[in-house]
Design a protein around this motif. Structure first.
Motif, PDB file in Angstrom:
ATOM      1  N   CYS A 280      -4.781   7.421  -4.308  1.00 27.62           N
ATOM      2  CA  CYS A 280      -4.000   7.738  -2.964  1.00 27.62           C
ATOM      3  C   CYS A 280      -5.056   8.088  -1.793  1.00 27.62           C
ATOM      4  O   CYS A 280      -4.667   7.986  -0.490  1.00 27.62           O
ATOM      5  CB  CYS A 280      -3.271   8.912  -3.143  1.00 27.62           C
ATOM      6  N   ILE A 283      -5.764   3.902  -0.816  1.00 24.71           N
ATOM      7  CA  ILE A 283      -4.782   2.947  -0.319  1.00 24.71           C
ATOM      8  C   ILE A 283      -3.615   4.073   0.080  1.00 24.71           C
ATOM      9  O   ILE A 283      -3.101   4.961  -0.646  1.00 24.71           O
ATOM     10  CB  ILE A 283      -4.706   2.269  -1.778  1.00 24.71           C
ATOM     11  N   ASP A 284      -3.091   3.686   1.245  1.00 23.71           N
ATOM     12  CA  ASP A 284      -2.063   4.261   1.794  1.00 23.71           C
ATOM     13  C   ASP A 284      -0.775   4.164   0.907  1.00 23.71           C
ATOM     14  O   ASP A 284       0.083   3.215   1.390  1.00 23.71           O
ATOM     15  CB  ASP A 284      -1.644   3.844   3.107  1.00 23.71           C
ATOM     16  N   VAL A 285      -0.404   4.659  -0.194  1.00 20.48           N
ATOM     17  CA  VAL A 285       0.859   4.531  -0.860  1.00 20.48           C
ATOM     18  C   VAL A 285       1.174   6.092  -1.247  1.00 20.48           C
ATOM     19  O   VAL A 285       0.400   6.912  -1.373  1.00 20.48           O
ATOM     20  CB  VAL A 285       0.656   3.600  -2.063  1.00 20.48           C
ATOM     21  N   GLY A 311       5.339   2.210  -0.702  1.00 19.72           N
ATOM     22  CA  GLY A 311       4.576   1.965   0.658  1.00 19.72           C
ATOM     23  C   GLY A 311       4.675   0.470   1.091  1.00 19.72           C
ATOM     24  O   GLY A 311       5.801  -0.197   0.482  1.00 19.72           O
ATOM     25  N   SER A 312       4.050  -0.075   1.753  1.00 20.86           N
ATOM     26  CA  SER A 312       4.190  -1.386   2.123  1.00 20.86           C
ATOM     27  C   SER A 312       3.961  -2.367   0.906  1.00 20.86           C
ATOM     28  O   SER A 312       3.200  -2.040  -0.072  1.00 20.86           O
ATOM     29  CB  SER A 312       3.104  -1.867   3.375  1.00 20.86           C
ATOM     30  N   GLU A 314       2.279  -5.026   0.656  1.00 19.41           N
ATOM     31  CA  GLU A 314       0.794  -5.305   0.431  1.00 19.41           C
ATOM     32  C   GLU A 314       0.050  -4.028  -0.191  1.00 19.41           C
ATOM     33  O   GLU A 314      -0.813  -4.431  -1.083  1.00 19.41           O
ATOM     34  CB  GLU A 314       0.093  -5.513   1.709  1.00 19.41           C
ATOM     35  N   ASN A 315       0.301  -2.920   0.208  1.00 18.13           N
ATOM     36  CA  ASN A 315      -0.397  -1.866  -0.346  1.00 18.13           C
ATOM     37  C   ASN A 315      -0.108  -1.272  -1.957  1.00 18.13           C
ATOM     38  O   ASN A 315      -0.728  -0.978  -2.554  1.00 18.13           O
ATOM     39  CB  ASN A 315      -0.304  -0.565   0.521  1.00 18.13           C
ATOM     40  N   LYS A 318      -1.709  -3.677  -3.755  1.00 21.95           N
ATOM     41  CA  LYS A 318      -3.270  -3.199  -3.959  1.00 21.95           C
ATOM     42  C   LYS A 318      -3.531  -2.096  -4.915  1.00 21.95           C
ATOM     43  O   LYS A 318      -4.431  -2.009  -5.770  1.00 21.95           O
ATOM     44  CB  LYS A 318      -3.832  -2.756  -2.401  1.00 21.95           C
ATOM     45  N   ALA A 319      -2.520  -1.087  -4.774  1.00 19.26           N
ATOM     46  CA  ALA A 319      -2.541  -0.062  -5.845  1.00 19.26           C
ATOM     47  C   ALA A 319      -2.559  -0.435  -7.181  1.00 19.26           C
ATOM     48  O   ALA A 319      -3.435  -0.002  -8.052  1.00 19.26           O
ATOM     49  CB  ALA A 319      -1.224   0.845  -5.293  1.00 19.26           C
TER      50      ALA A 319
END
Length: 337
Positions: A280, A283-285, A311-312, A314-315, A318-319
């Protein structure tokens, strides 16, 4: 002693037709390990163990102990080979007319072992299983756990290379089962035995074995290390076994029945690391944890967490990639349904 099975097959004729009890099983059971074979009633595991332990001959295929093929031995050589095998059973199979010590002595007597050596070996075995004070006890006075300890001592009296445990704890209560599994683990480590445990209880596999093969309809449907099979079961049969453990002995505490798209598995040291906190921060999730728990396997812990990651797109991807890079196993619960 390593055991290798090559395409074993065994069929029986019944009034309803031919039953393919073992249908092309190939396995390698490493030396000096505790190997679990698990299956439901009728899956073929009992027939399989009879083939591995040389109580029956396969219709086709081969059984090797080390480099030696043993399924095609002549009568005298087969008897000699069977004396290198120990077996313990669900119902103990002790002689009610004999004392504890005399039960342990029996396999040594039929091997024509000198009397003084029998006495020495019986004392060693009684000490090994923690029943030195019960040598002269009639079998009828022993508890279920004590009877199984005497059965283990008897199976090991002839110093076998392989120990087969056929549903050895099925008749015991949970506390006694755990003590017997602890004893088997200790003996295996001390004597460098190859132990093959046949069971329908996944908790026995979890608590005692390092490797496991899951048998269904006469075939091996899944095999691997116990931690891998518990962490990420592939077959429906295995998933059913594991879910029944969870129902009988709740390991996963779920405080929200909603959501839970992702199932995260943390193995070994990962259970103690702040992986989600680090995620967290990087990455913005957002994480919404729906359930979690830990199971203890021999020498290893497995943490399981059911969560939503939002989240988005994309994120979120990534997460998920970040979790996998950190060694976390990720399942998509919605894809599993």
């Amino acid at each position: 002693m390593q055991i290798k099975l090559n395409d074993l097959k065994k069929s029986y004729s019944t009034k309803d037709g031919v039953v393919n009890a073992v249908n092309g099983i190939s396995l390698e059971i490493p030396d000096n390990t505790i190997f679990g074979i698990i299956g439901k009633s009728g899956a073929g595991k009992s027939t399989l163990v009879r083939l591995i332990s040389l109580l029956e001959k396969p219709d086709s295929g081969s059984v090797f102990y080390g480099e030696k093929q043993v399924d095609n031995l002549g009568k005298n050589e087969l008897i000699a080979q069977r004396r290198r095998i120990g077996m313990i059973f669900q119902n103990f199979n002790l002689f009610s007319s004999r004392t504890a010590a005399k039960n342990i002595a029996y396999p040594l007597e039929i091997c024509n072992t000198p009397k003084d050596k029998i006495e020495t070996r019986v004392k060693e075995m009684l000490n090994l299983v923690g029943l030195a004070d019960r040598a002269d006890a009639p079998v009828s006075t022993l508890s279920g756990g004590q009877k199984q300890r005497i059965a283990i001592a008897r199976a090991l009296a002839t110093e076998p290379d392989i120990l087969f445990c056929d549903e050895a704890t099925s008749a015991l209560d949970p506390q006694t089962t755990q003590s017997i599994l602890d004893l088997i683990r200790q003996i295996q480590a001390k004597m460098n035995l190859t132990v093959v445990m046949i069971t329908h209880q996944m908790e026995v596999v979890r608590d005692a074995c390092s490797l496991v093969a899951v048998v269904d309809d006469g075939r091996v449907v899944e095999q691997g290390t116990v931690s891998d099979v518990f962490t990420c079961p592939k077959s429906l049969v295995t998933k059913d076994f594991i879910s029944r453990i969870t129902q009988a002995q709740p390991q996963i505490l779920r405080w929200s029945e909603d959501g839970g798209k992702y199932i995260l598995h943390f193995v070994g040291s990962d259970t103690d690391r702040p992986v989600l906190s680090d995620l967290c921060k990087k990455i913005d999730v957002d994480l919404n944890i729906r359930a979690g728990g830990i199971q203890n396997l021999p020498g290893k812990k497995i943490g399981t967490m059911i969560t939503d990651i939002t989240g988005s797109q994309e994120n979120v991807q990534k997460a998920l990639a970040y979790l996998k890079e950190r060694g976390i196993l990720v399942e998509d619960a919605e894809e599993e349904k």
